[in-house]
Structures are given as C-alpha cells and as structure tokens.
Scaffold this active site. Structure first.
Site, PDB file in Angstrom:
ATOM      1  CB  VAL A 194      48.595  48.380  50.376  1.00 43.43           C
ATOM      2  CG1 VAL A 194      48.786  47.861  49.003  1.00 43.43           C
ATOM      3  CG2 VAL A 194      47.580  47.964  50.992  1.00 43.43           C
ATOM      4  CG  ASP A 203      50.447  39.342  51.350  1.00 38.40           C
ATOM      5  OD1 ASP A 203      50.969  39.577  52.336  1.00 38.40           O
ATOM      6  OD2 ASP A 203      50.907  39.865  50.247  1.00 38.40           O
ATOM      7  CE  LYS A 261      51.050  43.166  50.841  1.00 37.52           C
ATOM      8  NZ  LYS A 261      52.257  42.374  50.502  1.00 37.52           N
TER       9      LYS A 261
END
Lengths: 448, 448
Positions: free
Chosen positions: A136, A205, A209
């Site tokens: 992350v 995406d 995270k």
C-alpha cells in the site's frame, strides 16, 4: 544447497535474501541491498523468467540466478522477497516458502488483500513472518505507521489517495482543462498509466489497498469485492470548474469508516463507542475541500489520513509508486524481519495485545452532502422536474449552479444536496435518469 | 511486592505498567489503558507528588498510588512510563528503573536529546528497552516512521515544524496582522504558550527534538547545544506581507541535512556519497514557499518531511502536542515493548544491521537564498550603502521591495539575496548593522 545462515565477523547472524521477480521494483531492491552494503543482509538468489536476458553485471557474482522456484525453496535463504506480482503462481510459491521455514516480504496488494489473513496465519504456524509494507502506498510507511506507530490509538476512519495513476489523470484534467480520454492517453504515453488501465481507473487497485489498510488500521476483515468501487472516467473538466466554485477539487478517495453518520450522529456515537458492526467503505471520485490535505496531493503522490479516537488526524504522504520508493518499503520490511530473526522473536505471540479482529457488514451508504452534475437538452421546467423528484425522496437541495454560455443542446448544470444517505440519492437518480431531456446519466459524487 | 508478572487466562504474559507523573499526558495514558481494557496491559502504579490531591475515582482500585519512586522500582512493574518531565530526578529514576530490570517509555525530549545514547546503552546492557516515540511531535509516529518504516532508505535531510506554540503564534501574526507580543499574549491566554515561553520561542524545545530526529533518522550524534537556534520574536506582520509577495510564508523550521550545498553542488555530491561529515542543522524562522507542505501547517500542528536517497520525500503530520495525542505515542511504545517482552526479544541485537552512527561537525552555515528586512530612518543613499557592502562581500542582490505608504522615520524595506552561504550574509550584516540610519538590526531569514 541448504543449511543455516552463517555468522559474520561480529558474531551477528547474517540474513540471506532471495529475490523472486527482477522487474522495476526487484532491481531497485537488489540495488539498495548492494549499495547499502549491509553486512547483515546478503542477496543470495534472484529468480526471474528468461534469466539470460535479465542478468546484470552490477551484482556480486555470488548471487545465484535461477528460473526455478525449487532452487529458492531448497536454498539457505532466510527471507523470500516476492516482487513478481499476480495471484498465481505467487500465492502457491509464498505458501511453499513459508512452509520451508522462510519468512516472506511481498509488495503484492491483490494477494494480501485476498488471502492476507490465511498467509499470516500460515506464517505464524511456521514461526515465520510475512511483511507487506510495500503493498500500500509504495514508499510511504503507512502499514507500519498504523500497525505500530498508532497502535496506542483506536482508529475509526481511514481516508486516502491510494492510486497515483488516478490522481495524476485527475490533476491533468484539472490543470489543463482536457477531457478524461486525452488525460488518460497522455498518462499512458508518459508511463503513468498502464496499457490496460482498468484496475486503476475503475478503483480496483485502490480497493485492494483499502481492504489492507482496513485490516491493519481498523482491525477488520474486509473482502476487496465487498468495497464499492466507482470509475473516475465520468469526470469532465466542467466538474473541476463547478468543484472550484464550491471551494473543492475532485480526487479518487478511498474511504473506510466505522459509524460514518452525519457529524452530529457521529459525535453522539463517539461518546458511547467508536466502533459499530457496520463499516462504511468505498473507492470513488469525490469532492474534497481545497483546504484538506487530500486536495493538495499532486501528480502521482499518495496520502493517507488516519483518524483516531485519541490522537485525531495523522497524515502519511509521499511517493506511492516507482521502483525506488517501493523498494525502500521492501527493504524496510527485510530489515524488520532480520532484526526479529536475530532476536529469536517468537512470532506466534507477535500480535498478543492487539484488538480482536471484526468482520463487519460493509456498505457504501455514507451520509454526506452530494454533487449532482447533469447534462441536459435545455427546455423550461427541468429544474422543477428534478426538484419534485428530490423532494418526493425527502432530499433537500442545497444549491443550483449553472455555468453561463454553454450550448442549449448540451447544457451542464449542477445541483448540490444537503447531507443525506447516498442510497437515497441513488433512488432519486433512478427516476431522474429516465427523464428524456438528459443527454447522459447524472454524475453523482459525494462531497466529503 | 516484587516477582514475575502473572499470565492471564490465554497464557499470555501480562505486562505491568507503572506511571511516573500524572499530569495532562499521564492521566490521558491512564485513561487509554483503562478504556481500551487491554487484557495484556495492567496499570499497577501511579507516582505523583501530593497523591491525596491527584487521586481519581475512575481508575481501578487495584492501582497503587505513591509518592515514593522506591515503591515503583521494587514493584513487579515491567514497564516504567515517565511522563513527569525535567532532567532531574528523572534521569536518575530512569537509570534506576532500567537497572531494576524494567523497560522504560518516556516522553521527555530534553532528557533523550541530552542523554539518549547513554540510556539506550544502559537499557541494552540490562536487556531492556527504552522507547521515546512521544518525545518528538506528540502523536505523530515519526520516530517509528524513521526508525522502522524508512529503515530501508538512506535519509539525508529532515525538515520539520516541531513546535506547535511557535507555529500557532506565527499563524496568528499572519492571519490577524498583529504584533508578535500580542500574538504571544493571546497564545498564553489560550494555553497554547507557557507563562515562560523561552524554550518554545527561542527554539530550544525544537532543537532538542531535532537532535533526536537526527539520531534516529540520520544516524548521527548531535548535541542539542551544537544546533543553532534563533528566536521567532523578531518576526513582524510586515514580514508576512513581504513573504507573501515572494509567494512564501514564515514558519519556525527545524532543519538537519548532510551536504546542504547549493542544488548543483548537492546533485554532484549525491552522485558520489550522500553523507559527508558535516551536518547542517538549525532551528530558525524561515521563508517557505506557499506550495510546500511546511507552509500549510496550521495552528499547533506538527509536520516532518524526511528526504531519502531512494524514496524521496515522505511526510508525517498531525497533532504535535496535547494530552491525548501524546498519550497515543506513549501507549504505542508500551504496546511495542509488551510485544517484545512476550516474544523474549533479545534487545542487545535490536539494532544489528543499523548503519553505524556518525558524530559529524554541526554547522548552521546553509547555502540558501536570503531575506533581509530593514527598518530605517529614510534618507537618500541607503540602498547604495547596502548594495556597496553586499557587493564587497561578494553577495548578489536578487530583489528590492519597499511597501508604499510607510512612515519615513520607520521605513521597512526588503532586500532578497541570491543563493549564498549564511556566514557570508552575517559578515555583511556586521557592517550593515552599524550604519546609523538603521532603526533596529536587520532581520535575516533564509528562504528555503
């Protein structure tokens, strides 16, 4: 070649590191390990496809290059660093590495978001560690920040800009007044966006995270699929003009919060208990006030704002992507494991004293102000139609803005709504979007 | 009552915590420990003067209140938390706690800045830990961020706003256009400044914090006294007007950097080796560009920007003071030690693999652009006099600004200088300050 690691001249046990993946991040990791010449860390293996093509001359000749994972698994590597990406065979390899008594460092957000808990549990079982600080926000140390630095707080909200590609594209639309498609094409040309940008643009995406941050910071299991993700592709330069009039800008915001009620409700809730069983979580384009740190994130930078019951807001920001910054996070994790190994740390006890993890219901039904941008074929009575539907749904209009000088056939205009639940707005929009004077469906963004 | 800590029902060893100091931070720590009801942490003792007056009813009756440090040192406490402040008897007590086989958590910046290395070395010798996350920037987890999160990088620069009082006062001068003395008085009334504000205003508080950050992040021993500290008391509201014309604001900036040469020199130096034996360090009011994150720090917030060879700039920001935020940092440290104790961590090895510490020469002779603000009795030839002296010293003038409509007897005006060493400017100012038309000595600030 198996066997225990050797001790160096100072008597400290050296830590052998095998690198699985030698792309942008992998070669940066190798470079840092070499340049920092840390006597306690020794790069022993590099695995990649097509080794003959990948091999570089700036690494010590002692490094063994291989295309076969079994060479790594049967080696004397103490730590396997996975920077190869993808779900398979990566997951399988990481499992086998842990089972072979090796600790693992990975930068793989999708893998950790999807099977982090199982892998962590396997690592504990094997008395090993798995670290994923690079998964992350690249080089921004937010995972360790939430897990250790803010361990003493009781966090209830995490907001962040977790995808540099989206932030870059939105910044470009804002600065240059160009359409989304142009901004995307330019980002692709410059290497800020992939050839297939779906994962970034659609928020997939960022939600992986966010699922990881929710686990580390809010101590709850959230499947990434349960987090609503909305595309930034509907954002137009006109939206930045309107947003600016509201002293706001537009960013792709990842948000997870317990008790995301209205401010009054939240205050009341906080007095009792800051965590409920419902987690509000979404990745979506949203209006943020220009004075917010989230509004000031430029280009491909990342930023995370964690809010706690005791410490208030804490901000972590920096380079969220790129070989070197991501490699910094990987090497920091390697060093953390090396320290633990040297300390004979008993990993099974590592999380003793941590709050118990929850498995909350996940919803995107935030209570917020809302931004509705319409594109209509102009004719009398349009505002009346909208106002009637909104009022029937019990929604109060806060303001109506219409930019002067636009073509009657494609007239953009804006309605902002007072604080209400997102689901209520979506209900109203089902009716509104069927009205025949709409040129395209209404763009609906929350105002944070 | 001595003896080993008991194991709780899950078999995990509970950690006994003794609190030394029950002021603002101490009572917040006690509150968090109680409210979080962490089964693995048990508050056993509270030491304070005048216990009878301090005693509260919201703590478990099992907590022992005492005024005698020997009660704490001979107890079964595993961790002694020092939130009492002051150099003595604190240092003595912390030494004795470590010698009694207890780990220590402290929020005491002056103590850690002055004798951190000795205390850390004593802790290692006793196989204990000393943690001091709360000593810099309160609730902002910058110590753990630099030490662990960015361990993989090679940091060469740390800049920060480390004193909330100064930032609050400067913000007030800027926003309300009031003189320094008024802003200070108001800050004192509101509790943002102490009755004796010397430590804050003169930069002594911030330089202790900077010395700690330099040790943790740049791996070098720096005595706080070796860091130049300049007062913010000479800053006037006219300086914010001039700064704004230069697209800057004024903040008390704490800055430590290896190789703080001009950008060109720095680039060349970085190609070779990012760390020299000279550390540029100072705490002083300085002009910062409005676009910098440092310019956007509001009120009593803190911010640290760490710059690394690989990861670039990483930002940590949040509440730098206050009972609850500082207590979050203290409790995070307690949890970190508790985890280590449960893991039978061997502290002696904790820092294996860390870069070797340096003891650099410390200088405040930064190369930068400079801001010179004069207050003169107007007459012809003033600028010519200044320009002659500056040119004799080899300094180039960048711009001259004079606000219109000011009284001739107290005429403020501004000269900015091209990039040069601070020492060169100080040389010129020795001559300039003796000129008879100056109403007060020139205010000299670097432009960062």
């Amino acid at each position: 070649m198996t066997g225990p690691s050797k001790r160096d001249a100072t008597g400290t046990q050296a830590c052998n590191v095998a690198l699985v993946g030698f792309g942008t991040v992998g070669s940066s990791v190798a470079k840092i390990l070499c340049e920092r010449s840390n006597a306690h860390l020794r790069l022993t293996h590099i695995l990649n496809r097509n080794v003959a093509r990948k091999k570089v001359d700036w690494l010590p000749s002692s490094v063994q290059w291989t295309e076969n994972i079994d060479d790594v698994l049967s080696s004397n590597a103490d730590i396997v660093v996975e920077v190869m990406g993808g779900l398979q065979p990566t997951e399988d390899w990481i499992r086998r590495a842990l089972q072979s008594g090796k600790s693992v460092v990975t930068a793989n957000k999708q893998l950790i978001a999807h099977c982090g808990p199982e892998l962590i549990s396997l690592a504990r079982q094997m008395n090993q560690q798995i670290e994923f600080g690079a998964s992350v926000a690249g080089g921004v140390p937010v995972i360790s920040g939430l897990h250790e630095g803010l361990a003493g707080d009781e966090l209830f909200k995490i907001r962040g800009i977790l995808n540099g590609t989206c932030n870059y594209i939105l910044s470009q639309i804002e600065t240059n007044g160009i359409p989304f498609a142009t901004a995307l094409r330019e980002a692709q040309k410059l290497g800020f966006a992939e050839a297939d940008p779906t994962e970034d643009i659609e928020g997939l995406d960022a939600r992986a995270k966010l699922a990881i941050l929710a686990r580390v910071g809010l101590h709850c299991h959230v499947r990434p699929e349960s987090i609503m993700a909305r595309s930034i592709s509907a954002i137009d330069s006109i939206d930045f003009e309107y947003a600016n009039q509201l002293h706001c800008t537009i960013r792709q915001i990842s948000w997870a919060e317990f008790n995301a009620q209205s401010k009054t409700e939240l205050k009341a809730a906080l007095k009792e208990e800051s965590k409920g069983d419902t987690l509000f979580a979404a990745v979506q384009p949203a209006l943020v006030e220009l004075s917010s740190p989230l509004a000031r994130v430029e280009g491909s930078q990342n930023l995370v704002v964690a809010t706690g019951r005791y410490g208030g807001e804490t901000v972590f920001g920096g380079h969220g992507a790129g070989g070197n910054p991501t490699a910094v996070a990987v090497v920091s994790d390697i060093l953390a494991i090396a320290r633990s190994k040297q300390s004979a740390i008993t990993i099974t006890m590592k999380d003793a004293g941590q709050p118990i993890e929850k498995t909350p219901t996940v919803t995107a039904d935030f209570t917020a102000k809302h931004y509705l941008r319409f594109l209509v074929k102009d004719r009398p009575g349009i505002i009346a139609s909208f106002a009637t539907i909104l009022s029937q749904c019990g929604i109060n209009i806060d303001s109506v803005l219409q930019k002067p000088g636009c073509p009657k056939s494609h007239l953009p205009f804006l309605i902002t709504l007072e604080e209400c639940k997102a689901s209520l707005v979506e209900q109203a929009l089902q009716q509104i979007n069927s009205l025949d004077f709409l040129v395209q469906p209404c763009l609906h963004l929350p105002i944070l």
